[in-house]
Write an enzyme that holds these catalytic residues in place. Structure first.
Site, PDB file in Angstrom:
ATOM      1  NE  ARG A  64       3.849 -29.687   4.349  1.00 25.43           N
ATOM      2  CZ  ARG A  64       4.372 -30.611   4.674  1.00 25.43           C
ATOM      3  NH1 ARG A  64       5.247 -31.594   3.469  1.00 25.43           N
ATOM      4  NH2 ARG A  64       5.009 -30.025   5.571  1.00 25.43           N
ATOM      5  CG  ASP A 253       6.852 -22.636   8.130  1.00 25.64           C
ATOM      6  OD1 ASP A 253       6.775 -23.017   6.593  1.00 25.64           O
ATOM      7  OD2 ASP A 253       6.944 -23.581   8.815  1.00 25.64           O
TER       8      ASP A 253
END
Length: 379
Positions: A64, A253
């Site tokens: 991640r 992100d």
């Protein structure tokens, strides 16, 4: 297995067991991941032999963090190519594994483009697969270098905004060596402040519901000898009210063309608190996280995750515990709202720090200029 507290090499903050690595055992090339769902309880490496296995690892958060997802996506395309699978199918599956994290698709496209270029240039399958792998390795190296430059630029900005040192920094989610080819994004800046003797306290948001702050950031802070304190997300307001926060540092992100920032859910409330209390709110991310094709925050697709992550409490996956099993904390059948990210508008962001420097104030024009400068450097 190495001792669970030997993950970092003494004094340099890098992972002894890297977050991601390419390996070529006799059985054939594989992509090896440090399974982040098991940290901090134990260090377990997850071996991916094909793109579907990597897609599952991405979706379950075994791997991640925006920059690392880009690296993983590139290696995933290379893995498909080297093992003779359909590269375009693998690329589509990987790019869609987590829709909000733009770096994932960027990494996939980079390796896929290198693969196609080699084929169109007259290369055979083996040479094209090698080109995809080299593209992934180059991205890995570049991200490590970008991490170091972001730390430098971020520390310089902190010193400018907060002269005198003794910084008390609040961070959210995990942005260290577990999400990067180097030492991270926002965490790398805090680590640079620590090494310069300028970090008084790192406030670590627990980051519910999956506790990346408690499980991962606290783990990295401890291994680097940083002064840190863990808090529940809803305790942050009391810290601001008490005047205990000098700056907020988070990652991203996806950053839209107008400067809107998508980051782990809980980031937007911190931005609102920071603005009310006149505290700098700083986003640290590589230029690859800026997506000029996403015009504004409303255009960012926000990933919705399973409700059981909210209605159950799940400990890190350790030996003897069924994966995905959790302790119910809500009545059976309770519906849960579980967005993985929220979006902070640019007017609440003091600065965006990248490897090419900082943008402040955050405007579409300033971001576009920075991205253009980055492309010129790359070319």
């Amino acid at each position: 297995m190495a001792d669970q507290y030997a993950q970092f090499r003494e004094g340099d903050g890098l992972l002894e067991i890297p977050a991601i690595r390419w390996d070529e055992p006799p059985e054939g090339p594989v992509l090896v991941l440090l399974d982040q769902t098991r940290l901090p309880a134990e260090e377990v490496e997850l071996v991916c032999t094909d793109a579907p296995a990597l897609v599952e690892a991405i979706r379950t958060l075994a791997v991640r963090g925006a920059p690392l997802l880009g690296i993983a996506g590139a290696y995933g395309v290379a893995l498909a190519a080297v093992r003779g699978f359909d590269v375009d199918d693998a690329a589509r599956a990987l790019a869609g594994a987590r829709p909000t994290a733009v770096n994932l698709a960027v990494g996939v496209r980079r390796a896929q483009t290198a693969y196609r270029a080699a084929l169109s240039g007259g290369g055979d399958q083996r040479r094209a697969a090698g080109a995809a792998l080299e593209a992934a390795r180059a991205l890995h190296r570049e991200d490590a270098a970008a991490s170091a430059r972001m730390a430098e630029h971020g520390l310089a900005l902190l010193d400018e905004l907060l002269p005198g040192g003794g910084h008390r920094i609040l961070t959210h989610c995990n942005t260290g060596a577990l999400v990067s080819g180097g030492e991270g994004t926002a965490f790398a800046v805090a680590l640079a402040a620590h090494r310069a003797g300028q970090l008084r306290r790192l406030w670590v948001d627990e980051t519910r519901p999956l506790l990346q702050g408690a499980r991962l950031t606290a783990y990295e802070a401890a291994r680097n000898g940083m002064a840190y304190t863990l808090l529940t997300d809803n305790a942050a307001g009391s810290l601001f009210a008490a005047g205990e926060v000098d700056a907020v540092l988070i990652g991203a992100d996806r950053i839209a063309a107008d400067g809107s920032v998508a980051n782990k859910v809980g980031s937007y409330p911190l931005a609102v608190l920071a603005r009310y209390h006149h505290v700098p709110f700083i986003v640290v991310a590589p230029v690859t996280t800026v997506d000029p094709d996403t015009p504004d925050g409303a255009s960012i697709e926000v990933e919705q995750r399973p409700g059981h992550e909210v209605t159950e409490v799940t400990a890190p996956q350790v030996a003897g515990v069924e994966a995905g099993g959790g302790i119910p904390v809500a009545p059976l059948g309770t519906q849960a709202y579980n967005p993985a990210f929220d979006v902070t508008p640019p007017e609440l962001v003091t600065a965006i720090v990248t490897e090419e420097g900082a943008v402040s104030p955050v405007t579409a024009e300033a971001l576009a200029e920075l991205c253009d400068r980055s492309r010129q450097v790359t070319i």
